[in-house]
Design a protein around this motif. Sequence first.
Motif, PDB file in Angstrom:
ATOM      1  N   LYS A 254       0.786  -1.291  -0.104  1.00  0.00           N
ATOM      2  CA  LYS A 254      -0.240   0.037   0.016  1.00  0.00           C
ATOM      3  C   LYS A 254       0.950   1.105   0.077  1.00  0.00           C
ATOM      4  N   ARG A 255       2.004   1.102   0.468  1.00  0.00           N
ATOM      5  CA  ARG A 255       3.161   2.054   0.443  1.00  0.00           C
ATOM      6  C   ARG A 255       3.757   2.341  -0.728  1.00  0.00           C
ATOM      7  N   PRO A 256       4.189   3.561  -1.045  1.00  0.00           N
ATOM      8  CA  PRO A 256       5.288   3.761  -2.285  1.00  0.00           C
ATOM      9  C   PRO A 256       6.664   3.326  -1.886  1.00  0.00           C
ATOM     10  N   PRO A 257       7.441   2.866  -2.648  1.00  0.00           N
ATOM     11  CA  PRO A 257       8.704   2.378  -2.024  1.00  0.00           C
ATOM     12  C   PRO A 257       9.536   3.489  -1.463  1.00  0.00           C
ATOM     13  N   PRO A 258      10.212   3.047  -0.467  1.00  0.00           N
ATOM     14  CA  PRO A 258      11.128   4.154   0.250  1.00  0.00           C
ATOM     15  C   PRO A 258      12.271   4.694  -0.445  1.00  0.00           C
ATOM     16  N   THR A 259      12.641   4.233  -1.245  1.00  0.00           N
ATOM     17  CA  THR A 259      13.708   4.590  -2.080  1.00  0.00           C
ATOM     18  C   THR A 259      13.597   4.375  -3.660  1.00  0.00           C
ATOM     19  N   ALA A 260      12.419   5.151  -3.935  1.00  0.00           N
ATOM     20  CA  ALA A 260      12.118   4.879  -5.487  1.00  0.00           C
ATOM     21  C   ALA A 260      13.072   5.573  -6.282  1.00  0.00           C
ATOM     22  N   VAL A 261      13.713   5.089  -7.392  1.00  0.00           N
ATOM     23  CA  VAL A 261      14.545   5.716  -8.129  1.00  0.00           C
ATOM     24  C   VAL A 261      14.024   6.580  -9.243  1.00  0.00           C
ATOM     25  N   SER A 262      14.299   7.845  -9.409  1.00  0.00           N
ATOM     26  CA  SER A 262      13.644   8.830 -10.513  1.00  0.00           C
ATOM     27  C   SER A 262      14.298   8.584 -11.697  1.00  0.00           C
ATOM     28  N   GLY A 263      15.632   7.827 -11.894  1.00  0.00           N
ATOM     29  CA  GLY A 263      16.255   7.701 -13.258  1.00  0.00           C
ATOM     30  C   GLY A 263      17.677   8.176 -12.986  1.00  0.00           C
ATOM     31  N   GLY A 264      18.575   7.733 -13.869  1.00  0.00           N
ATOM     32  CA  GLY A 264      19.940   7.896 -13.821  1.00  0.00           C
ATOM     33  C   GLY A 264      20.289   7.797 -15.319  1.00  0.00           C
ATOM     34  N   ALA A 265      21.848   7.863 -15.400  1.00  0.00           N
ATOM     35  CA  ALA A 265      22.637   7.807 -16.443  1.00  0.00           C
ATOM     36  C   ALA A 265      23.966   7.155 -16.371  1.00  0.00           C
ATOM     37  N   MET A 266      24.229   6.481 -17.192  1.00  0.00           N
ATOM     38  CA  MET A 266      25.868   5.899 -17.060  1.00  0.00           C
ATOM     39  C   MET A 266      26.661   6.243 -18.179  1.00  0.00           C
ATOM     40  N   ILE A 267      27.577   6.472 -18.128  1.00  0.00           N
ATOM     41  CA  ILE A 267      28.624   6.993 -19.059  1.00  0.00           C
ATOM     42  C   ILE A 267      29.789   5.877 -19.129  1.00  0.00           C
ATOM     43  N   THR A 268      30.069   5.461 -20.319  1.00  0.00           N
ATOM     44  CA  THR A 268      31.104   4.329 -20.539  1.00  0.00           C
ATOM     45  C   THR A 268      31.924   5.007 -21.614  1.00  0.00           C
ATOM     46  N   ALA A 269      33.356   4.415 -21.501  1.00  0.00           N
ATOM     47  CA  ALA A 269      34.197   4.899 -22.483  1.00  0.00           C
ATOM     48  C   ALA A 269      33.941   4.907 -24.119  1.00  0.00           C
ATOM     49  N   GLY A 270      34.181   5.930 -24.573  1.00  0.00           N
ATOM     50  CA  GLY A 270      33.677   5.605 -26.093  1.00  0.00           C
ATOM     51  C   GLY A 270      32.079   5.723 -26.473  1.00  0.00           C
ATOM     52  N   GLU A 271      31.325   5.726 -25.478  1.00  0.00           N
ATOM     53  CA  GLU A 271      29.715   5.810 -25.812  1.00  0.00           C
ATOM     54  C   GLU A 271      29.192   6.940 -25.331  1.00  0.00           C
ATOM     55  N   ALA A 272      28.240   7.432 -25.934  1.00  0.00           N
ATOM     56  CA  ALA A 272      27.403   8.632 -25.421  1.00  0.00           C
ATOM     57  C   ALA A 272      26.523   8.070 -24.045  1.00  0.00           C
ATOM     58  N   GLY A 273      26.248   9.202 -23.135  1.00  0.00           N
ATOM     59  CA  GLY A 273      25.538   8.739 -22.019  1.00  0.00           C
ATOM     60  C   GLY A 273      24.126   8.213 -22.295  1.00  0.00           C
ATOM     61  N   ARG A 274      23.544   7.213 -21.738  1.00  0.00           N
ATOM     62  CA  ARG A 274      22.343   6.575 -21.812  1.00  0.00           C
ATOM     63  C   ARG A 274      21.274   6.591 -20.465  1.00  0.00           C
TER      64      ARG A 274
END
Length: 259
Positions: free
Chosen positions: A161-181
């Motif tokens: 019944k309760r929302p998760p206490p640590t909901a993730v709003s979103g993120g990004a990962m940067i790897t060598a040679g690749e654009a952020g996703r």
Amino acid sequence: MVLSGQTAPLCRSCQALQGRPLLTGRPSVPGSRALYNRGQLQIQNAISRAKKEATVAKLVHHLETSALCFGVRYKYIGVKDVDSLRQALPEGSAFVVCKNTLMRIASDQAGAAGWDVLKPATEGENAWLFIDEDNVSKAVKAFLEFEKKLVERIPKDQRSKRPPPTAVSGGAMITAGEAGRFLDMAGVRALKDAPTKTDLMLKLAIMIKKIPRSLAVSIKLVPTKLGWAIAALADGDENKDLLVGDVFPKEKAASETAA
């Protein structure tokens, strides 16, 4: 010194008891109060702006030294919980609470590296977890363990019944040679199984170790064929009218084989 006929000024306590306004160090010249208040406001604004610029610089530094960053809703997280999470995170990680506007500015300034993809996550109340490339898996596991402890505090019949206490709003990962996703909640949590930099280097070392053996076998076969060819050419060198192709044995035609 009080002259005859004059009344000695009352102390601050006496002024308060008699209901008189307290004498302060503020100027009493007409119109000076507005100037005084305006000056105080300008000083406060300057201090506030300096703090914001320092915070943005700090966020940009965290982004530039991280491989993963994601936002966490902190509405149901206590101050003591934040301290315990920070202690559980590996070195090279940081957990920062800041305004979304400052995070958007920082992501723009670090946009050349691809961090501007974080903007969709800068809504609501967020704290931000920054993780360097050596500790992605460790830090995500620490965060998931922290989340598990918070959920265990909630009675079982109320968890759904309760929302998760640590909901993730979103993120990004940067790897060598690749654009952020951009990463959603499921994408962030899946990184708990991501190989570490040490694991990748170990796999690469094993691959490199196998190359000389395969190369040695191939090279070992070359001299045999090459030596036979040189000997054949040397034997046929006496007849200058022969072509190189005439020296090597030719495959027999199908008709000759049948005969």
